[in-house]
Write a protein that holds these residues in place. Structure first.
Motif, PDB file in Angstrom:
ATOM      1  N   ASP A  21       1.325   6.979   6.166  1.00 32.11           N
ATOM      2  CA  ASP A  21       2.203   5.913   6.678  1.00 32.11           C
ATOM      3  C   ASP A  21       1.463   4.582   6.724  1.00 32.11           C
ATOM      4  OD1 ASP A  21       4.352   7.721   7.107  1.00 32.11           O
ATOM      5  OD2 ASP A  21       3.437   8.338   8.999  1.00 32.11           O
ATOM      6  N   VAL A  25       2.227   1.000   4.275  1.00 33.03           N
ATOM      7  CA  VAL A  25       2.592  -0.330   4.779  1.00 33.03           C
ATOM      8  C   VAL A  25       1.501  -1.367   4.541  1.00 33.03           C
ATOM      9  CG1 VAL A  25       4.140   0.604   6.525  1.00 33.03           C
ATOM     10  CG2 VAL A  25       1.794   0.013   7.168  1.00 33.03           C
ATOM     11  N   GLU A  38       5.366  -2.431  11.622  1.00 30.65           N
ATOM     12  CA  GLU A  38       5.840  -1.913  10.336  1.00 30.65           C
ATOM     13  C   GLU A  38       6.067  -0.406  10.342  1.00 30.65           C
ATOM     14  OE1 GLU A  38       6.683  -3.457   7.376  1.00 30.65           O
ATOM     15  OE2 GLU A  38       6.600  -5.301   8.545  1.00 30.65           O
ATOM     16  N   THR A  39       5.498   0.278  11.320  1.00 27.49           N
ATOM     17  CA  THR A  39       5.654   1.736  11.405  1.00 27.49           C
ATOM     18  C   THR A  39       6.380   2.096  12.690  1.00 27.49           C
ATOM     19  OG1 THR A  39       3.569   2.111  12.583  1.00 27.49           O
ATOM     20  CG2 THR A  39       3.461   2.072  10.172  1.00 27.49           C
TER      21      THR A  39
END
Length: 86
Positions: A21, A25, A38-39
């Motif tokens: 992840d 990003v 962003e996560t």
């Protein structure tokens, strides 16, 4: 290509989870706060994943921002993500 694939598979299969992840990003220099935004990961998950990626020299902290240690790895991931969308 084999090197990058090996790094990718290692990040997918090893603990802690969510290393992939972070790699997905991190298309440009990002602060810890930007990575959180962003996560959907918790603070602990992001920090654990970043720590492992740093230990394996995949990412590094530079001037308060996280970046790929090897620019070609960043480009490979970006290309991989672009081809998986199409």
């Amino acid at each position: 290509n084999a090197y990058f694939n090996g790094v990718w598979v290692q990040a997918q299969m090893s603990e802690p989870q969510h290393q992939i992840d972070i790699l997905k990003v991190l298309s440009h220099k990002m602060s810890l706060t930007e990575i959180f935004k962003e996560t959907t990961l918790s603070c602990e998950q992001v920090q654990a994943a970043l720590s492992t990626l740093e230990d394996h020299d995949v990412v590094k902290l530079q001037d308060g921002k996280y970046i790929y240690t090897v620019e070609l790895m960043r480009r490979w991931v970006w290309s991989l993500l672009l081809t998986s969308v199409n």
